[in-house]
Design a protein around this motif. Structure first.
Motif, mmCIF file in Angstrom:
data_model
loop_
_atom_site.group_PDB
_atom_site.id
_atom_site.type_symbol
_atom_site.label_atom_id
_atom_site.label_comp_id
_atom_site.label_asym_id
_atom_site.label_seq_id
_atom_site.Cartn_x
_atom_site.Cartn_y
_atom_site.Cartn_z
ATOM 1 N N LEU A 22 131.559 89.547 -1.594
ATOM 2 C CA LEU A 22 131.420 88.420 -0.673
ATOM 3 C C LEU A 22 131.041 87.142 -1.416
ATOM 4 O O LEU A 22 131.531 86.054 -1.086
ATOM 5 N N ILE A 23 130.174 87.261 -2.407
ATOM 6 C CA ILE A 23 129.782 86.096 -3.201
ATOM 7 C C ILE A 23 130.986 85.540 -3.960
ATOM 8 O O ILE A 23 131.239 84.333 -3.958
ATOM 9 N N ARG A 24 131.722 86.428 -4.604
ATOM 10 C CA ARG A 24 132.884 85.988 -5.387
ATOM 11 C C ARG A 24 133.932 85.322 -4.491
ATOM 12 O O ARG A 24 134.488 84.271 -4.844
ATOM 13 N N ALA A 25 134.188 85.925 -3.333
ATOM 14 C CA ALA A 25 135.184 85.357 -2.420
ATOM 15 C C ALA A 25 134.765 83.966 -1.947
ATOM 16 O O ALA A 25 135.585 83.043 -1.871
ATOM 17 N N GLY A 46 126.065 85.410 -16.969
ATOM 18 C CA GLY A 46 126.244 86.828 -17.226
ATOM 19 C C GLY A 46 125.695 87.687 -16.105
ATOM 20 O O GLY A 46 126.312 88.668 -15.693
ATOM 21 N N TYR A 47 124.530 87.291 -15.592
ATOM 22 C CA TYR A 47 123.938 88.052 -14.493
ATOM 23 C C TYR A 47 124.761 87.898 -13.224
ATOM 24 O O TYR A 47 125.016 88.880 -12.521
ATOM 25 N N LEU A 48 125.190 86.675 -12.912
ATOM 26 C CA LEU A 48 125.995 86.461 -11.709
ATOM 27 C C LEU A 48 127.306 87.228 -11.795
ATOM 28 O O LEU A 48 127.785 87.772 -10.792
ATOM 29 N N ILE A 66 121.563 81.769 -4.319
ATOM 30 C CA ILE A 66 123.018 81.821 -4.451
ATOM 31 C C ILE A 66 123.676 81.318 -3.174
ATOM 32 O O ILE A 66 124.614 80.519 -3.211
ATOM 33 N N ALA A 67 123.183 81.785 -2.027
ATOM 34 C CA ALA A 67 123.734 81.341 -0.747
ATOM 35 C C ALA A 67 123.593 79.840 -0.585
ATOM 36 O O ALA A 67 124.517 79.158 -0.123
ATOM 37 N N HIS A 68 122.434 79.314 -0.963
ATOM 38 C CA HIS A 68 122.178 77.874 -0.876
ATOM 39 C C HIS A 68 123.211 77.090 -1.692
ATOM 40 O O HIS A 68 123.740 76.078 -1.234
ATOM 41 N N SER A 69 123.521 77.593 -2.894
ATOM 42 C CA SER A 69 124.481 76.910 -3.761
ATOM 43 C C SER A 69 125.910 77.041 -3.242
ATOM 44 O O SER A 69 126.785 76.247 -3.604
ATOM 45 N N LEU A 70 126.148 78.033 -2.367
ATOM 46 C CA LEU A 70 127.472 78.235 -1.777
ATOM 47 C C LEU A 70 127.584 77.611 -0.390
ATOM 48 O O LEU A 70 128.568 77.824 0.316
ATOM 49 N N ASN A 71 126.552 76.861 0.005
ATOM 50 C CA ASN A 71 126.565 76.121 1.270
ATOM 51 C C ASN A 71 126.622 77.033 2.492
ATOM 52 O O ASN A 71 127.264 76.724 3.489
ATOM 53 N N PHE A 77 125.731 86.937 3.982
ATOM 54 C CA PHE A 77 125.930 88.110 3.136
ATOM 55 C C PHE A 77 125.275 89.368 3.670
ATOM 56 O O PHE A 77 125.673 90.474 3.305
ATOM 57 N N ILE A 78 124.246 89.228 4.501
ATOM 58 C CA ILE A 78 123.561 90.403 5.014
ATOM 59 C C ILE A 78 123.302 90.237 6.504
ATOM 60 O O ILE A 78 123.240 89.124 7.012
#
Length: 207
Positions: A22-25, A46-48, A66-71, A77-78
């Protein structure tokens, strides 16, 4: 007839999409690189990359960054419980987890206009080790049960029931449970776990 506990209902969801995919998409939808997200979330590319391939599972705080940076909000995600009431009671709080993680979260903070704090009781299973992160804001940990090892700026602290630690989030930190018992920790911080309308990031790039 026996009924399943909230904990069992939370953890037995094999058909739930993996958080990494979901993060990658979402990142590719915004045409952002790994580095774009990492600079905003305070983690390494590397971690991401491991998270996106479901080789690592982020903590709720890191997933919120991460969610914050993806707006988007972390609920993108959950499936997390709502918190319409300010009062929560022991043994009655709804629980949830990040897909792929064994840490169970109990939400103890309410959500209202202008609130700055997020707060959860973390149930950390034996052997669990969090990622090392740094981010904006601050955190406060208070150990309720068990023994937690906290790393802060390279120093390790053994924390037992009644111990607390308050620090700025921009100091590299991680925690783990190297005992044979579940550790319960009250975590409170200004990490924007459930903030709405986060700012958009970066330009249009591809990875």
């Amino acid at each position: 007839m026996m009924t399943a506990s909230p904990l069992a209902l939370t953890t037995q969801e094999p058909q739930k999409p993996k958080v990494g995919a979901l993060i990658r998409a979402r990142r590719q939808q915004l045409q952002l690189t790994l580095r774009d997200i990492c600079e905003a979330a305070g983690i390494t590319p590397g971690y991401l990359s491991q998270v996106e391939r479901d080789l690592a599972t982020p903590s709720l705080g890191t997933l919120a960054q991460i969610a914050h940076s993806l707006n988007v909000g972390v609920d993108y995600f959950i499936a997390s419980p709502g918190a319409d009431d300010a009062l929560t009671r022991h043994g009655e709080r709804e629980t949830f987890s990040v897909p792929g993680s064994e840490v169970i979260y109990e939400r103890v903070a309410a959500d209202f206009a202008g609130n700055q704090l997020s707060s959860f009781v973390l149930n950390i299973p034996p052997g669990f080790h969090s990622e090392t992160v740094s981010h904006e804001g601050e955190e406060l940990l208070f150990v309720l049960e068990g023994k937690l090892t906290q790393m802060l700026d390279g120093a390790e602290y053994i924390m037992r029931p009644g111990d607390s630690l308050h620090f700025r989030g921009n100091r590299p930190h991680a925690w783990w449970n190297d005992t044979n018992e579940t550790v319960r920790v009250l975590w409170t911080g200004t990490v924007p776990v459930y903030r709405t309308n986060p700012p958009k990031v970066g330009g249009q790039k591809s990875d």
